[in-house]
Design a protein around this motif. Structure first.
Motif, mmCIF file in Angstrom:
data_model
loop_
_atom_site.group_PDB
_atom_site.id
_atom_site.type_symbol
_atom_site.label_atom_id
_atom_site.label_comp_id
_atom_site.label_asym_id
_atom_site.label_seq_id
_atom_site.Cartn_x
_atom_site.Cartn_y
_atom_site.Cartn_z
ATOM 1 N N ALA A 1 -8.757 8.108 7.292
ATOM 2 C CA ALA A 1 -8.154 6.795 7.478
ATOM 3 C C ALA A 1 -7.650 6.019 5.932
ATOM 4 C CB ALA A 1 -8.866 5.825 8.122
ATOM 5 N N GLN A 2 -8.366 6.432 4.990
ATOM 6 C CA GLN A 2 -8.363 5.816 3.727
ATOM 7 C C GLN A 2 -6.871 6.266 3.143
ATOM 8 O OE1 GLN A 2 -11.874 4.854 1.154
ATOM 9 N NE2 GLN A 2 -10.864 5.906 -0.275
ATOM 10 N N ASP A 3 -7.202 7.724 3.221
ATOM 11 C CA ASP A 3 -6.071 8.350 2.610
ATOM 12 C C ASP A 3 -4.466 8.042 3.247
ATOM 13 O OD1 ASP A 3 -7.489 9.333 0.745
ATOM 14 O OD2 ASP A 3 -7.654 11.482 1.665
ATOM 15 N N LYS A 4 -4.638 8.003 4.665
ATOM 16 C CA LYS A 4 -3.679 7.727 5.409
ATOM 17 C C LYS A 4 -2.907 6.340 5.194
ATOM 18 C CE LYS A 4 -1.980 7.255 10.416
ATOM 19 N NZ LYS A 4 -2.139 7.630 11.614
ATOM 20 N N ASN B 1 1.920 3.299 -0.569
ATOM 21 C CA ASN B 1 2.514 3.871 -1.432
ATOM 22 C C ASN B 1 4.173 3.787 -1.033
ATOM 23 O OD1 ASN B 1 0.338 4.033 -2.711
ATOM 24 N ND2 ASN B 1 0.146 6.321 -2.701
ATOM 25 N N VAL B 2 4.451 3.984 0.136
ATOM 26 C CA VAL B 2 5.777 4.119 0.626
ATOM 27 C C VAL B 2 6.377 2.602 0.528
ATOM 28 C CG1 VAL B 2 7.372 4.342 2.373
ATOM 29 C CG2 VAL B 2 5.666 6.161 1.833
ATOM 30 N N LYS B 3 5.578 1.635 1.011
ATOM 31 C CA LYS B 3 5.951 0.261 0.835
ATOM 32 C C LYS B 3 5.887 -0.254 -0.442
ATOM 33 C CE LYS B 3 4.240 -0.792 5.782
ATOM 34 N NZ LYS B 3 5.841 -1.203 5.942
ATOM 35 N N ALA B 4 5.026 0.278 -1.325
ATOM 36 C CA ALA B 4 5.247 -0.210 -2.853
ATOM 37 C C ALA B 4 6.499 0.105 -3.597
ATOM 38 C CB ALA B 4 4.125 0.544 -3.597
ATOM 39 N N ASP B 5 6.949 1.078 -3.151
ATOM 40 C CA ASP B 5 8.279 1.534 -3.669
ATOM 41 C C ASP B 5 9.494 0.632 -3.178
ATOM 42 O OD1 ASP B 5 7.483 3.753 -4.670
ATOM 43 O OD2 ASP B 5 7.941 5.227 -3.195
ATOM 44 N N VAL C 1 -10.001 -1.802 -11.520
ATOM 45 C CA VAL C 1 -9.503 -3.105 -10.628
ATOM 46 C C VAL C 1 -9.485 -2.431 -9.351
ATOM 47 C CG1 VAL C 1 -7.841 -4.448 -10.134
ATOM 48 C CG2 VAL C 1 -8.236 -3.860 -12.513
ATOM 49 N N PHE C 2 -9.292 -1.112 -9.103
ATOM 50 C CA PHE C 2 -9.203 -0.766 -7.876
ATOM 51 C C PHE C 2 -10.053 0.670 -7.681
ATOM 52 C CE2 PHE C 2 -4.715 -2.639 -8.492
ATOM 53 C CZ PHE C 2 -4.748 -3.220 -7.341
ATOM 54 N N CYS D 1 -9.111 1.604 -3.688
ATOM 55 C CA CYS D 1 -8.764 0.782 -2.929
ATOM 56 C C CYS D 1 -7.229 1.402 -2.500
ATOM 57 C CB CYS D 1 -8.445 -0.605 -3.551
ATOM 58 S SG CYS D 1 -7.585 -1.820 -2.571
ATOM 59 N N PRO D 2 -6.847 1.439 -0.973
ATOM 60 C CA PRO D 2 -5.721 1.942 -0.492
ATOM 61 C C PRO D 2 -4.322 1.359 -1.055
ATOM 62 C CG PRO D 2 -7.204 1.841 1.244
ATOM 63 C CD PRO D 2 -7.586 1.267 -0.005
ATOM 64 N N ALA D 3 -4.348 -0.002 -1.555
ATOM 65 C CA ALA D 3 -3.540 -0.668 -1.923
ATOM 66 C C ALA D 3 -3.321 -0.529 -3.631
ATOM 67 C CB ALA D 3 -3.791 -2.386 -1.719
ATOM 68 N N GLU D 4 -4.004 0.151 -4.068
ATOM 69 C CA GLU D 4 -3.949 0.338 -5.680
ATOM 70 C C GLU D 4 -2.418 0.468 -6.309
ATOM 71 O OE1 GLU D 4 -5.400 3.825 -7.505
ATOM 72 O OE2 GLU D 4 -4.692 5.339 -5.934
ATOM 73 N N GLN D 5 -1.573 0.887 -5.584
ATOM 74 C CA GLN D 5 -0.211 0.902 -5.836
ATOM 75 C C GLN D 5 0.714 -0.308 -5.382
ATOM 76 O OE1 GLN D 5 2.056 4.558 -6.007
ATOM 77 N NE2 GLN D 5 0.122 5.818 -5.949
ATOM 78 N N TRP D 6 0.148 -0.740 -4.200
ATOM 79 C CA TRP D 6 1.155 -1.765 -3.489
ATOM 80 C C TRP D 6 1.070 -3.098 -4.144
ATOM 81 C CZ3 TRP D 6 -0.107 -6.166 -0.752
ATOM 82 C CH2 TRP D 6 1.062 -6.735 -0.249
ATOM 83 N N VAL D 7 -0.180 -3.427 -4.602
ATOM 84 C CA VAL D 7 -0.415 -4.704 -5.080
ATOM 85 C C VAL D 7 0.177 -4.868 -6.671
ATOM 86 C CG1 VAL D 7 -2.019 -6.296 -6.115
ATOM 87 C CG2 VAL D 7 -2.596 -5.178 -3.864
ATOM 88 N N PRO D 8 0.113 -4.107 -7.390
ATOM 89 C CA PRO D 8 1.067 -4.020 -8.464
ATOM 90 C C PRO D 8 2.518 -4.210 -8.276
ATOM 91 C CG PRO D 8 -0.639 -2.310 -8.714
ATOM 92 C CD PRO D 8 -0.746 -2.784 -7.318
#
Length: 325
Positions: free
Chosen positions: A102-105, A111-115, A292-293, A301-308
């Protein structure tokens, strides 16, 4: 007598008592220990946090028995960050069969949303407007919770009630006011707050905790960004990467528990010892921003790319508009 023992430079330092701990590093941990009462180790060194967070002897597979203070802390945490007997995902142990998948998914999806957000799309304009100085703190809370909620439900709309619910749960987690906590439990307010949030994200408990704890960390970051944007000289000299880094905040601490007795970095521990990892202080400095993540850990944290990426997108819009002005 209750002892706080610092494990540093090969010695245990407890008041005026100093005995050998067979320690070979310059780092330190502080263990507060009294048999049957408390056994908690505070860890603030970045390298030691990395070691413990990846050592299979330490986990989130919490056992709620042992020293009284340990049990009290764990029961409070597990009660607050669960709903209808089900733990929120960031409290599940390393060995939970569904956790890693679930975490990897979620990590891949975010990550897609981060882009999508890192280049500053029009949808970030309300946040950018707030950073430029327009709007109240209450408005920011709504905007951030809505941004997080829409990661889980596209039509999510934050309300004053949903923000108040998230604040209540977060306050409960950090409060030492026993009477207030008891009142919230008896009245059912705390459970109703979590139930409301869960109902808004189709029961996704990862979404619930993101709207509680993640929301506050992003809010803190955007408050910092507003300060940066208000200083013309700083705004014109700072790079986007540096601005984003200034606005990244980790949780103050995270908790791990020893699954067996042993020793780490010169510090002895017993099965059930609680390790409090001080991420906020340890993550300072360029070499330690992975904390931080916890991006090098199994519990990243799954949001490690989305938050930045979100912060980069907001700063991009803020800078462009203020540059035009």
């Amino acid at each position: 007598m209750l002892k706080e023992i610092n494990y540093k430079n090969g010695t245990q330092q407890a008041g005026f008592e100093t005995v050998s701990a067979h320690r070979m590093s310059d780092h330190s941990m502080k263990r507060t220990y009294f048999p049957g009462i408390i056994d908690i180790v505070a860890v603030t060194d970045p390298a030691e946090i990395r070691t413990i967070s990846n050592d299979s002897r330490f986990d989130r597979d919490f056992i709620a028995h042992g020293p009284v203070r340990n049990v009290q802390s764990l029961r409070k945490m597990l009660r607050i960050f669960s709903l209808n007997g089900k733990l929120f995902q960031p409290l599940l142990p390393r060995t939970n069969p569904s956790r890693a998948a679930a975490q990897d998914k979620l990590w891949s999806r975010l990550n897609v949303k981060a882009d999508e957000v890192k280049h500053g799309p029009a949808g970030l304009e309300p946040l950018a407007e707030w950073v430029r100085g327009i709007g109240t703190a209450e408005k920011l809370d709504l905007l951030v919770q809505q941004s997080i909620g829409r990661l889980f439900v596209e039509t999510f709309t934050a309300t004053e009630e949903s923000v108040a619910a998230a604040r209540m749960v977060l306050e409960a987690a950090s409060s030492s006011n026993v009477l207030r906590m008891l009142g919230w439990r008896i009245s059912g307010r705390l459970e109703r707050a979590k139930t409301l949030l869960a109902s808004m994200v189709n029961g996704d408990l990862t979404g619930v905790i993101a709207m509680i704890t993640g929301r506050q960390l992003i809010v803190d970051g955007l408050h910092k960004m507003r300060q940066l944007a208000a200083d013309p000289a700083l705004r014109s000299s700072i790079t986007t990467d540096a601005a984003v880094d200034e606005c990244l905040f980790s949780p103050i601490t995270v908790v791990r528990q020893a699954k067996t007795s042993g020793e780490v970095g010169g510090c002895p521990f017993r099965r059930g010892s609680l390790f409090i990892l001080g991420l906020r202080s340890a993550s300072q400095g360029a070499a330690n921003r992975d904390l931080v993540f916890l991006s090098q850990s199994w519990s990243r944290c799954p949001a490690e790319q989305w938050v930045p990426a979100l912060l980069e997108g907001v700063w991009t819009r803020v800078s462009a508009k203020l540059h035009e002005s």
